[in-house]
Design an enzyme around this catalytic site. Structure first.
Site, short mmCIF file in Angstrom:
data_model
loop_
_atom_site.label_atom_id
_atom_site.label_comp_id
_atom_site.label_asym_id
_atom_site.label_seq_id
_atom_site.Cartn_x
_atom_site.Cartn_y
_atom_site.Cartn_z
CB THR A 220 5.06 20.09 -10.53
OG1 THR A 220 6.36 20.64 -10.76
CG2 THR A 220 5.16 18.62 -10.18
N GLY B 87 15.63 35.74 -17.98
CA GLY B 87 14.97 34.46 -18.21
C GLY B 87 13.67 34.63 -18.98
CB ALA B 88 12.18 33.99 -21.80
N GLY B 89 11.64 31.40 -19.27
CA GLY B 89 11.04 30.07 -19.07
C GLY B 89 9.73 30.20 -18.31
CE LYS C 268 4.45 24.21 -12.92
NZ LYS C 268 5.27 25.36 -12.50
CG ASN D 206 0.78 26.70 -10.33
OD1 ASN D 206 -0.29 27.30 -10.42
ND2 ASN D 206 1.75 27.08 -9.53
CB ALA E 81 9.95 30.95 -12.97
N GLY F 224 13.71 33.73 -3.12
CA GLY F 224 12.68 32.92 -3.78
C GLY F 224 11.80 32.13 -2.83
P1 NDP Z 1 12.61 26.74 -17.32
O1 NDP Z 1 13.43 25.55 -17.69
O2 NDP Z 1 11.25 26.91 -17.90
O3 NDP Z 1 13.45 28.08 -17.67
C1 NDP Z 1 14.79 28.23 -17.29
C2 NDP Z 1 15.28 29.63 -17.66
O4 NDP Z 1 16.62 29.78 -17.17
C3 NDP Z 1 15.33 29.88 -19.16
O5 NDP Z 1 15.06 31.24 -19.41
C4 NDP Z 1 16.80 29.55 -19.48
O6 NDP Z 1 17.26 30.20 -20.65
C5 NDP Z 1 17.49 30.13 -18.27
N1 NDP Z 1 18.81 29.56 -18.01
C6 NDP Z 1 19.09 28.35 -17.47
N2 NDP Z 1 20.44 28.18 -17.37
C7 NDP Z 1 20.99 29.31 -17.88
C8 NDP Z 1 22.34 29.74 -18.07
N3 NDP Z 1 23.38 28.99 -17.69
N4 NDP Z 1 22.56 30.99 -18.60
C9 NDP Z 1 21.51 31.77 -18.97
N5 NDP Z 1 20.22 31.40 -18.82
C10 NDP Z 1 19.97 30.20 -18.29
O7 NDP Z 1 12.56 26.72 -15.74
P2 NDP Z 1 11.49 27.48 -14.77
O8 NDP Z 1 11.25 28.82 -15.32
O9 NDP Z 1 10.35 26.58 -14.52
O10 NDP Z 1 12.33 27.57 -13.42
C11 NDP Z 1 13.40 28.51 -13.28
C12 NDP Z 1 13.78 28.59 -11.82
O11 NDP Z 1 12.69 29.12 -11.09
C13 NDP Z 1 14.12 27.24 -11.17
O12 NDP Z 1 15.25 27.42 -10.36
C14 NDP Z 1 12.91 26.95 -10.31
O13 NDP Z 1 13.23 26.20 -9.18
C15 NDP Z 1 12.49 28.36 -9.92
N6 NDP Z 1 11.08 28.49 -9.53
C16 NDP Z 1 10.82 29.06 -8.33
C17 NDP Z 1 9.54 29.23 -7.90
C18 NDP Z 1 9.30 29.85 -6.56
O14 NDP Z 1 8.17 29.78 -6.09
N7 NDP Z 1 10.29 30.47 -5.94
C19 NDP Z 1 8.39 28.81 -8.74
C20 NDP Z 1 8.76 28.26 -10.02
C21 NDP Z 1 10.08 28.10 -10.38
P3 NDP Z 1 17.03 29.55 -22.12
O15 NDP Z 1 15.64 29.93 -22.55
O16 NDP Z 1 18.10 30.15 -22.95
O17 NDP Z 1 17.20 28.04 -21.96
#
Ligand code: NDP
Length: 285
Positions: A67, A131-133, A71, A92, A135, A249
């Protein structure tokens, strides 16, 4: 016949890692099946990752989860990668076989399984992903590999959305567009699946929801959230209010753990028990 006192070792490497409940879920599953496996939650600093990975080999680990923040950093330390993990560029799950380390990304696979359990499949469908992070990346790649027809990516930081779009276009057969996130924007009307893959709505900010026009959602759409704490997010409530079907989720999380379980043990995971254990850890009864 001699007794074997040695357990198969699995675990989690992260920093921070103390509040991650995966160990409880995996150990409950191992016990339920009478497997001599252990799952150890381990605090590993970024500068110690290489040594920790060498340690996995030395101590004959069966596999580990990774984690934050390991990763991506672990990728060059592995012997092989699954197709999805290679495209996503993040791992992961490591499985060790004859001292060889194989990397997998089970986030997207957990999402796919959770969809399919609800009678949904991305094959041939149009998806919109917020989103583009990490997940979002895992979900987009896995759904594209599973035959999704088209992905629309909407991200606050447009450049990140465009990078993911380029990756999907170059490495998969799916069509893909990236749109700038304009507050209050409508979701493309032909979307069959809408995924909130941002962290918006995550505890403690539980009243927050993605800033989109919820009137553009309807009964023909399935809305999925990656946020699992709480499972009943403001996003899913708003989507249900428009008649959309919803998937929370928690299913993705449990299914991801189930995929890990099967990779390491070769057995079907006791999913209901894992889901119940997770709900208990989150105080959801
Ligand atoms: P990252 O930090 O990699 O990505 C976060 C994403 O959220 C980015 O696209 C970011 O946009 C966007 N974001 C955050 N805040 C805002 C906002 N206020 N307005 C618009 N966009 C926003 O995180 P992860 O992808 O690793 O995790 C995201 C979520 O997924 C978490 O809540 C995590 O707990 C959950 N998750 C759930 C899993 C499951 O099994 N259910 C597995 C993995 C994760 P920007 O690029 O502009 O910053």
């Amino acid at each position: 016949m001699s007794t074997n006192y040695r357990a198969a070792l699995t675990g989690l490497l992260g920093y921070p890692v103390d509040e991650n409940p995966t160990g409880r879920v995996m150990e409950a599953a191992y016990q339920a099946l009478g497997l001599s496996y252990r799952y150890i939650t381990m605090l590993v600093r970024p500068e110690d990752l290489q040594a920790a990975v060498l340690g996995l080999r030395a101590m004959n680990y069966r596999g580990v989860n990774l984690t934050i923040p390991h990763k991506v950093a672990v990728v060059p330390m592995l012997d092989s990668l699954s197709e999805a993990a290679a495209i996503i560029g993040a791992v992961n799950n490591i499985t060790l076989t004859d001292s060889r380390l194989h990397g997998e990304n089970t986030d997207g696979k957990g999402f796919l399984r959770s969809l399919r359990q609800q009678g949904q499949d991305p094959a041939g469908k149009r998806l919109t992903i917020l989103g583009a992070g990490g997940a979002a990346r895992a979900i987009a790649v896995e759904c594209a590999l599973a035959g999704a027809r088209h992905l629309t990516l909407i991200n606050r930081t447009q450049q990140r959305g465009e990078e993911l779009r380029d990756l999907i276009r170059q490495r998969t057969q799916a069509g893909c567009d990236a749109l700038p996130w304009v507050p209050g924007m409508a979701i493309p009307g032909d979307s069959q699946l809408l995924v909130n893959a941002t962290s918006i709505g995550l505890y403690p900010d539980t009243q927050a929801r993605p800033d989109i026009d919820y009137r553009s959602l309807g009964p023909g759409m399935v809305a999925c959230d990656v946020v699992f704490n709480p499972p009943d997010t403001a996003f899913l409530r708003a989507a249900a209010g428009q008649g959309a079907a919803t998937i929370n989720g928690l299913g993705m999380l449990v299914n991801q753990a189930a995929v890990n379980f099967t990779l390491w043990t070769g057995q079907e995971a006791p999913e209901q028990l894992m889901a119940d254990t997770l709900r208990k850890e989150f105080g959801l009864g």
